[in-house]
Design a protein around this motif. Structure first.
Motif, PDB file in Angstrom:
ATOM      1  N   VAL A 164       0.862  -1.182   0.000  1.00  0.00           N
ATOM      2  CA  VAL A 164       0.000   0.000   0.000  1.00  0.00           C
ATOM      3  C   VAL A 164       0.893   1.225   0.000  1.00  0.00           C
ATOM      4  N   TYR A 165       0.577   2.171  -0.864  1.00  0.00           N
ATOM      5  CA  TYR A 165       1.321   3.430  -0.947  1.00  0.00           C
ATOM      6  C   TYR A 165       0.359   4.578  -0.699  1.00  0.00           C
ATOM      7  N   ILE A 166       0.737   5.487   0.169  1.00  0.00           N
ATOM      8  CA  ILE A 166      -0.021   6.712   0.389  1.00  0.00           C
ATOM      9  C   ILE A 166       0.933   7.854   0.047  1.00  0.00           C
ATOM     10  N   PHE A 167       0.656   8.534  -1.063  1.00  0.00           N
ATOM     11  CA  PHE A 167       1.517   9.606  -1.541  1.00  0.00           C
ATOM     12  C   PHE A 167       0.837  10.955  -1.349  1.00  0.00           C
ATOM     13  N   PRO A 168       1.283  11.762  -0.400  1.00  0.00           N
ATOM     14  CA  PRO A 168       0.750  13.123  -0.286  1.00  0.00           C
ATOM     15  C   PRO A 168       1.440  14.021  -1.313  1.00  0.00           C
ATOM     16  N   MET A 169       0.717  15.011  -1.791  1.00  0.00           N
ATOM     17  CA  MET A 169       1.311  15.979  -2.712  1.00  0.00           C
ATOM     18  C   MET A 169       0.539  17.285  -2.661  1.00  0.00           C
ATOM     19  N   SER A 170       1.207  18.321  -3.096  1.00  0.00           N
ATOM     20  CA  SER A 170       0.570  19.638  -3.129  1.00  0.00           C
ATOM     21  C   SER A 170      -0.249  19.780  -4.413  1.00  0.00           C
ATOM     22  N   LYS A 171      -1.112  20.774  -4.433  1.00  0.00           N
ATOM     23  CA  LYS A 171      -1.923  21.063  -5.632  1.00  0.00           C
ATOM     24  C   LYS A 171      -1.012  21.354  -6.825  1.00  0.00           C
ATOM     25  N   ASN A 172       0.074  22.113  -6.592  1.00  0.00           N
ATOM     26  CA  ASN A 172       1.010  22.427  -7.682  1.00  0.00           C
ATOM     27  C   ASN A 172       1.647  21.168  -8.247  1.00  0.00           C
ATOM     28  N   GLU A 173       2.029  20.253  -7.360  1.00  0.00           N
ATOM     29  CA  GLU A 173       2.625  19.001  -7.833  1.00  0.00           C
ATOM     30  C   GLU A 173       1.612  18.185  -8.631  1.00  0.00           C
ATOM     31  N   LEU A 174       0.378  18.148  -8.173  1.00  0.00           N
ATOM     32  CA  LEU A 174      -0.654  17.410  -8.888  1.00  0.00           C
ATOM     33  C   LEU A 174      -0.861  17.990 -10.281  1.00  0.00           C
ATOM     34  N   GLN A 175      -0.849  19.308 -10.381  1.00  0.00           N
ATOM     35  CA  GLN A 175      -1.066  19.951 -11.674  1.00  0.00           C
ATOM     36  C   GLN A 175       0.086  19.682 -12.639  1.00  0.00           C
ATOM     37  N   GLU A 176       1.246  19.275 -12.120  1.00  0.00           N
ATOM     38  CA  GLU A 176       2.380  18.929 -12.972  1.00  0.00           C
ATOM     39  C   GLU A 176       2.377  17.449 -13.357  1.00  0.00           C
ATOM     40  N   THR A 177       1.421  16.708 -12.831  1.00  0.00           N
ATOM     41  CA  THR A 177       1.332  15.284 -13.125  1.00  0.00           C
ATOM     42  C   THR A 177       1.033  15.079 -14.606  1.00  0.00           C
ATOM     43  N   ILE A 178       1.701  14.124 -15.190  1.00  0.00           N
ATOM     44  CA  ILE A 178       1.496  13.787 -16.598  1.00  0.00           C
ATOM     45  C   ILE A 178       0.616  12.552 -16.666  1.00  0.00           C
ATOM     46  N   LEU A 179      -0.484  12.656 -17.371  1.00  0.00           N
ATOM     47  CA  LEU A 179      -1.411  11.544 -17.545  1.00  0.00           C
ATOM     48  C   LEU A 179      -1.325  11.074 -18.993  1.00  0.00           C
ATOM     49  N   LEU A 180      -0.999   9.822 -19.193  1.00  0.00           N
ATOM     50  CA  LEU A 180      -0.847   9.268 -20.536  1.00  0.00           C
ATOM     51  C   LEU A 180      -1.891   8.182 -20.789  1.00  0.00           C
ATOM     52  N   GLY A 181      -2.301   8.060 -22.011  1.00  0.00           N
ATOM     53  CA  GLY A 181      -3.233   6.997 -22.379  1.00  0.00           C
ATOM     54  C   GLY A 181      -4.518   7.065 -21.585  1.00  0.00           C
ATOM     55  N   GLN A 182      -4.956   5.933 -21.120  1.00  0.00           N
ATOM     56  CA  GLN A 182      -6.185   5.830 -20.335  1.00  0.00           C
ATOM     57  C   GLN A 182      -5.838   5.967 -18.855  1.00  0.00           C
ATOM     58  N   ALA A 183      -5.365   7.138 -18.483  1.00  0.00           N
ATOM     59  CA  ALA A 183      -4.867   7.377 -17.121  1.00  0.00           C
ATOM     60  C   ALA A 183      -5.915   7.082 -16.061  1.00  0.00           C
ATOM     61  N   PHE A 184      -7.164   7.412 -16.329  1.00  0.00           N
ATOM     62  CA  PHE A 184      -8.239   7.175 -15.375  1.00  0.00           C
ATOM     63  C   PHE A 184      -9.283   6.286 -16.008  1.00  0.00           C
ATOM     64  N   ASP A 185      -9.926   5.491 -15.183  1.00  0.00           N
ATOM     65  CA  ASP A 185     -11.079   4.728 -15.632  1.00  0.00           C
ATOM     66  C   ASP A 185     -12.237   5.714 -15.734  1.00  0.00           C
ATOM     67  N   LYS A 186     -12.628   6.044 -16.926  1.00  0.00           N
ATOM     68  CA  LYS A 186     -13.607   7.107 -17.149  1.00  0.00           C
ATOM     69  C   LYS A 186     -14.966   6.806 -16.521  1.00  0.00           C
TER      70      LYS A 186
END
Length: 96
Positions: free
Chosen positions: A62-84
């Protein structure tokens, strides 16, 4: 804070309970074993303790990764990143 929770839990019952705890903590499911949302430090600590009681430390991860809003906005989502089918507008708003 924004937090990602990712897990690989072998036991079906424990995995179902962890998912329920994540949802009760206000996190949104973005993949079958991935949750994302905004929680405070106390909720993160509570989430950690509850999950520790459910998992087998010999076989589960199990991984719990905290991050700031700025870090989240820098996240790169490729392909089917989320289950729509699972992702809501609330989750998408976190990236704006």
């Amino acid at each position: 804070m924004i937090a990602w929770v990712l897990y690989d839990i072998k036991n079906d019952k424990a995995r179902t309970k962890v998912a329920k705890i994540c949802k009760q903590s206000g996190l949104y499911r973005v993949q079958f074993s991935v949750f994302l949302g905004t929680i405070d430090r106390n909720m993160k600590d509570s989430l950690q303790l509850q999950i520790e009681d459910l998992i087998n430390e010999e076989t589960d991860s199990v991984y719990i990764f905290p991050m700031s809003k700025n870090e989240l906005q820098e996240t790169i989502l490729l392909g089917q990143a989320f289950d729509k089918k699972l992702v809501s507008d609330e989750v998408m708003a976190l990236f704006l």
